[in-house]
Design an enzyme around this catalytic site. Structure first.
Site, mmCIF file in Angstrom:
data_model
loop_
_atom_site.group_PDB
_atom_site.id
_atom_site.type_symbol
_atom_site.label_atom_id
_atom_site.label_comp_id
_atom_site.label_asym_id
_atom_site.label_seq_id
_atom_site.Cartn_x
_atom_site.Cartn_y
_atom_site.Cartn_z
ATOM 1 N N TRP A 280 49.691 14.442 71.208
ATOM 2 C CA TRP A 280 50.912 15.100 71.678
ATOM 3 C C TRP A 280 50.890 15.296 73.194
ATOM 4 O O TRP A 280 51.114 16.388 73.693
ATOM 5 C CB TRP A 280 51.122 16.430 70.948
ATOM 6 C CG TRP A 280 51.023 16.306 69.476
ATOM 7 C CD1 TRP A 280 49.961 16.674 68.702
ATOM 8 C CD2 TRP A 280 51.986 15.750 68.576
ATOM 9 N NE1 TRP A 280 50.217 16.383 67.374
ATOM 10 C CE2 TRP A 280 51.459 15.814 67.271
ATOM 11 C CE3 TRP A 280 53.251 15.184 68.746
ATOM 12 C CZ2 TRP A 280 52.127 15.351 66.152
ATOM 13 C CZ3 TRP A 280 53.930 14.726 67.618
ATOM 14 C CH2 TRP A 280 53.372 14.820 66.343
ATOM 15 N N GLN B 145 76.458 14.631 65.275
ATOM 16 C CA GLN B 145 76.404 14.892 63.833
ATOM 17 C C GLN B 145 76.694 16.360 63.558
ATOM 18 O O GLN B 145 75.786 17.187 63.456
ATOM 19 C CB GLN B 145 75.039 14.505 63.253
ATOM 20 C CG GLN B 145 75.043 14.599 61.744
ATOM 21 C CD GLN B 145 73.748 14.151 61.118
ATOM 22 O OE1 GLN B 145 72.847 13.676 61.776
ATOM 23 N NE2 GLN B 145 73.668 14.317 59.817
ATOM 24 N N PHE B 146 77.978 16.682 63.391
ATOM 25 C CA PHE B 146 78.387 18.063 63.177
ATOM 26 C C PHE B 146 77.815 18.649 61.891
ATOM 27 O O PHE B 146 77.662 19.858 61.760
ATOM 28 C CB PHE B 146 79.917 18.181 63.197
ATOM 29 C CG PHE B 146 80.596 17.688 61.943
ATOM 30 C CD1 PHE B 146 80.920 18.571 60.933
ATOM 31 C CD2 PHE B 146 80.894 16.347 61.776
ATOM 32 C CE1 PHE B 146 81.544 18.121 59.773
ATOM 33 C CE2 PHE B 146 81.507 15.888 60.634
ATOM 34 C CZ PHE B 146 81.837 16.774 59.620
ATOM 35 N N THR B 147 77.440 17.804 60.926
ATOM 36 C CA THR B 147 76.941 18.310 59.647
ATOM 37 C C THR B 147 75.612 19.056 59.781
ATOM 38 O O THR B 147 75.218 19.774 58.861
ATOM 39 C CB THR B 147 76.796 17.176 58.608
ATOM 40 O OG1 THR B 147 75.868 16.213 59.097
ATOM 41 C CG2 THR B 147 78.138 16.518 58.327
#
Length: 170
Positions: free
Chosen positions: A63, A79-81
């Site tokens: 990382w 992506q509004f969902t």
């Protein structure tokens, strides 16, 4: 504003059977704009996704490298969902997502900030409000959720009114 980041080996967006964007190794970002979001949240989310350490370094350090460090690509997809609520019943409630032109404006601002923070040619976009087919080869898999919520405004502290003096009145 909320985003789901996926470290990918490749990803693409197809609209009406035409590939509109594709990337190789990098990050696929699903982003949603919430009511109350401003340019400040869009800027914070764009900066965070470009700095996030998702890859190992050459010596095996875990990382240690960001998408910028590895020279990877970024594919942003609205992506509004992501902001749906499923607390009541079986039908998603999308009141947690900003709608219309303001959502489009802020999403496009977010996309511009990602481009400006990196190399524009390495940043690709889906099509706002289109029905998209998103294909990806997840790398890891590594999937993270990021959010940049507006800071709540603090109400001013109530002012104290002096208590009436006690004791006998004159």
């Amino acid at each position: 504003m909320k985003a789901i980041l996926q470290r990918v080996l490749s990803a693409s967006v197809t609209v009406e059977k035409e590939v509109v964007s594709s990337i190789g190794k990098g990050v696929l970002v699903f982003a949603a704009v919430a009511p109350g979001d401003t340019e400040k949240e869009a800027e914070a989310l764009a900066a965070k996704l470009l700095k996030l350490k998702l890859w190992d370094d050459d010596t095996g350090g875990r990382w240690k490298k960001s998408v910028v460090n590895i020279g990877g690509e970024v594919l942003c997809v609205s992506q509004f969902t992501l902001l749906a609520s499923t607390k009541k019943g079986n039908k998603p409630d999308f009141h947690g997502a900003m709608g219309g032109e303001e959502a489009k404006r802020l999403y496009e601002y977010f996309f511009q900030k990602v481009e400006q923070g990196y190399i524009a040619d390495k940043v690709k976009n889906g099509v706002f409000q289109a029905m998209m087919e998103v294909a990806l080869v997840n790398d890891g898999p590594v999937t993270l959720e990021l959010s940049a919520a507006p800071k709540p405004t603090l109400a001013p502290a109530p002012t104290e009114t002096p208590a009436p003096a006690s004791g006998p009145s004159q």
